[in-house]
Motif scaffolding. Structure first.
Motif, PDB file in Angstrom:
ATOM      1  N   LEU A  79       1.145  -0.814  -0.116  1.00  0.00           N
ATOM      2  CA  LEU A  79       0.120   0.474   0.179  1.00  0.00           C
ATOM      3  C   LEU A  79       1.274   1.412  -0.248  1.00  0.00           C
ATOM      4  O   LEU A  79       0.600   2.509  -0.572  1.00  0.00           O
ATOM      5  CB  LEU A  79      -0.709   0.025   1.113  1.00  0.00           C
ATOM      6  CG  LEU A  79      -1.938  -0.806   0.831  1.00  0.00           C
ATOM      7  CD1 LEU A  79      -2.720  -1.323   2.537  1.00  0.00           C
ATOM      8  CD2 LEU A  79      -3.082  -0.267   0.388  1.00  0.00           C
ATOM      9  N   MET A  80       1.707   1.534   0.558  1.00  0.00           N
ATOM     10  CA  MET A  80       2.550   2.627   0.585  1.00  0.00           C
ATOM     11  C   MET A  80       3.277   2.628  -0.803  1.00  0.00           C
ATOM     12  O   MET A  80       2.966   3.710  -1.375  1.00  0.00           O
ATOM     13  CB  MET A  80       3.350   2.186   1.980  1.00  0.00           C
ATOM     14  CG  MET A  80       4.155   1.831   3.421  1.00  0.00           C
ATOM     15  SD  MET A  80       5.227   1.379   3.973  1.00  0.00           S
ATOM     16  CE  MET A  80       6.696   2.289   2.524  1.00  0.00           C
ATOM     17  N   CYS A  81       3.767   1.405  -1.749  1.00  0.00           N
ATOM     18  CA  CYS A  81       3.783   1.788  -3.194  1.00  0.00           C
ATOM     19  C   CYS A  81       2.426   2.101  -3.609  1.00  0.00           C
ATOM     20  O   CYS A  81       3.299   3.007  -4.605  1.00  0.00           O
ATOM     21  CB  CYS A  81       4.462   0.656  -3.167  1.00  0.00           C
ATOM     22  SG  CYS A  81       5.025   0.424  -5.043  1.00  0.00           S
ATOM     23  N   ALA A  82       1.667   1.302  -3.622  1.00  0.00           N
ATOM     24  CA  ALA A  82       0.825   2.303  -4.417  1.00  0.00           C
ATOM     25  C   ALA A  82       0.254   3.540  -3.758  1.00  0.00           C
ATOM     26  O   ALA A  82      -0.792   4.083  -4.876  1.00  0.00           O
ATOM     27  CB  ALA A  82      -0.371   0.742  -4.280  1.00  0.00           C
ATOM     28  N   LEU A  83      -0.009   3.690  -2.705  1.00  0.00           N
ATOM     29  CA  LEU A  83      -0.348   5.160  -2.555  1.00  0.00           C
ATOM     30  C   LEU A  83       0.862   6.286  -2.656  1.00  0.00           C
ATOM     31  O   LEU A  83       0.615   7.580  -2.996  1.00  0.00           O
ATOM     32  CB  LEU A  83      -0.757   4.997  -1.313  1.00  0.00           C
ATOM     33  CG  LEU A  83      -2.220   4.072  -1.207  1.00  0.00           C
ATOM     34  CD1 LEU A  83      -2.829   3.821   0.305  1.00  0.00           C
ATOM     35  CD2 LEU A  83      -3.519   4.897  -1.352  1.00  0.00           C
ATOM     36  N   ASN A 115      -2.127   4.268  -9.049  1.00  0.00           N
ATOM     37  CA  ASN A 115      -1.996   3.711  -7.942  1.00  0.00           C
ATOM     38  C   ASN A 115      -2.008   2.021  -8.296  1.00  0.00           C
ATOM     39  O   ASN A 115      -0.471   1.332  -8.066  1.00  0.00           O
ATOM     40  CB  ASN A 115      -3.264   3.297  -6.694  1.00  0.00           C
ATOM     41  CG  ASN A 115      -3.262   4.709  -6.257  1.00  0.00           C
ATOM     42  OD1 ASN A 115      -4.947   5.118  -6.963  1.00  0.00           O
ATOM     43  ND2 ASN A 115      -2.935   5.538  -5.204  1.00  0.00           N
ATOM     44  N   ALA A 116      -2.769   1.320  -9.380  1.00  0.00           N
ATOM     45  CA  ALA A 116      -2.981  -0.449  -9.789  1.00  0.00           C
ATOM     46  C   ALA A 116      -1.553  -0.827 -10.527  1.00  0.00           C
ATOM     47  O   ALA A 116      -0.857  -1.128 -10.001  1.00  0.00           O
ATOM     48  CB  ALA A 116      -3.934  -0.364 -10.483  1.00  0.00           C
ATOM     49  N   ALA A 117      -0.713   0.625 -11.564  1.00  0.00           N
ATOM     50  CA  ALA A 117       0.235   0.207 -12.437  1.00  0.00           C
ATOM     51  C   ALA A 117       1.326   0.745 -10.468  1.00  0.00           C
ATOM     52  O   ALA A 117       1.946  -0.242 -11.279  1.00  0.00           O
ATOM     53  CB  ALA A 117       0.298   1.123 -12.884  1.00  0.00           C
ATOM     54  N   ARG A 118       1.226   1.528 -10.063  1.00  0.00           N
ATOM     55  CA  ARG A 118       2.908   1.854  -9.132  1.00  0.00           C
ATOM     56  C   ARG A 118       2.799  -0.149  -9.031  1.00  0.00           C
ATOM     57  O   ARG A 118       3.809  -0.066  -8.661  1.00  0.00           O
ATOM     58  CB  ARG A 118       2.716   2.403  -8.701  1.00  0.00           C
ATOM     59  CG  ARG A 118       2.503   3.965  -8.495  1.00  0.00           C
ATOM     60  CD  ARG A 118       3.230   4.771  -7.373  1.00  0.00           C
ATOM     61  NE  ARG A 118       1.784   5.416  -7.208  1.00  0.00           N
ATOM     62  CZ  ARG A 118       1.028   6.416  -7.080  1.00  0.00           C
ATOM     63  NH1 ARG A 118       1.300   6.834  -8.765  1.00  0.00           N
ATOM     64  NH2 ARG A 118       0.366   6.280  -7.106  1.00  0.00           N
ATOM     65  N   LEU A 119       1.483  -0.438  -8.059  1.00  0.00           N
ATOM     66  CA  LEU A 119       1.675  -1.834  -7.832  1.00  0.00           C
ATOM     67  C   LEU A 119       1.813  -3.001  -7.967  1.00  0.00           C
ATOM     68  O   LEU A 119       2.842  -3.531  -8.507  1.00  0.00           O
ATOM     69  CB  LEU A 119       0.545  -2.320  -7.064  1.00  0.00           C
ATOM     70  CG  LEU A 119      -0.148  -3.191  -5.741  1.00  0.00           C
ATOM     71  CD1 LEU A 119       0.653  -3.422  -5.027  1.00  0.00           C
ATOM     72  CD2 LEU A 119      -1.798  -3.916  -5.400  1.00  0.00           C
ATOM     73  N   ARG A 120       1.237  -2.692  -9.163  1.00  0.00           N
ATOM     74  CA  ARG A 120       1.940  -3.648 -10.569  1.00  0.00           C
ATOM     75  C   ARG A 120       3.728  -3.515 -10.675  1.00  0.00           C
ATOM     76  O   ARG A 120       3.962  -5.086 -11.199  1.00  0.00           O
ATOM     77  CB  ARG A 120       1.082  -3.525 -11.645  1.00  0.00           C
ATOM     78  CG  ARG A 120      -0.184  -3.641 -12.243  1.00  0.00           C
ATOM     79  CD  ARG A 120      -0.819  -4.058 -12.981  1.00  0.00           C
ATOM     80  NE  ARG A 120      -0.764  -3.025 -14.300  1.00  0.00           N
ATOM     81  CZ  ARG A 120      -1.655  -2.128 -14.025  1.00  0.00           C
ATOM     82  NH1 ARG A 120      -2.594  -2.266 -13.382  1.00  0.00           N
ATOM     83  NH2 ARG A 120      -1.779  -0.956 -14.474  1.00  0.00           N
ATOM     84  N   ASN A 121       4.097  -2.564 -10.593  1.00  0.00           N
ATOM     85  CA  ASN A 121       4.853  -2.511 -11.629  1.00  0.00           C
ATOM     86  C   ASN A 121       6.053  -2.530  -9.414  1.00  0.00           C
ATOM     87  O   ASN A 121       7.092  -2.570  -9.968  1.00  0.00           O
ATOM     88  CB  ASN A 121       6.025  -0.688 -11.716  1.00  0.00           C
ATOM     89  CG  ASN A 121       5.090  -1.029 -13.156  1.00  0.00           C
ATOM     90  OD1 ASN A 121       4.916  -2.358 -13.741  1.00  0.00           O
ATOM     91  ND2 ASN A 121       4.922  -0.098 -13.456  1.00  0.00           N
TER      92      ASN A 121
END
Length: 115
Positions: free
Chosen positions: A34-38, A97-103
């Motif tokens: 969540l830190m990464c995604a947000l 947010n979803a892209a950051r999580l995927r990456n």
């Protein structure tokens, strides 16, 4: 039983709304994901997750050093429906947010439940 004002008050903050919808979409996420995604700090993310947990929207579980958050399966059906409709209608709002999580590299590996 959680009431509509409690649900909507919990989701009134953008960080809590994004975190809840990402968890609803993914099934379960840890603080680091969540830190990464947000793109937020650990204290901020943890504070918001604690509020969501204390409201009854989320449950957590520990696996080693990780704490994973998921929607409370005991929530009334209407809460799950509101979250699903909101998620489906606002995928574009969560796309960054979803892209950051995927990456995200080095995502923690979840143990699968046996039962």
């Amino acid at each position: 039983m959680i009431t509509p004002p409690e649900v909507f008050k919990s989701l009134a903050d953008e960080t809590r709304a994004r975190a809840t919808l990402l968890i609803a979409h993914q099934g379960e996420l840890c603080v680091c994901e969540l830190m990464c995604a947000l793109s937020d700090s650990q204290p901020k993310v943890s504070r918001h997750l604690a509020q969501l947990r204390s409201s009854g929207l989320l449950l957590d579980r520990r696996q080693g050093q990780w704490i994973y958050y998921r929607l409370n399966p005991q929530l009334p059906a209407w809460v799950h429906e509101v979250l699903q409709v909101t998620l489906e209608a606002n995928a574009h709002w969560l796309e960054d947010n979803a892209a950051r999580l995927r990456n995200m590299g080095s995502r923690p590996v979840r143990e699968t439940a046996c039962c």
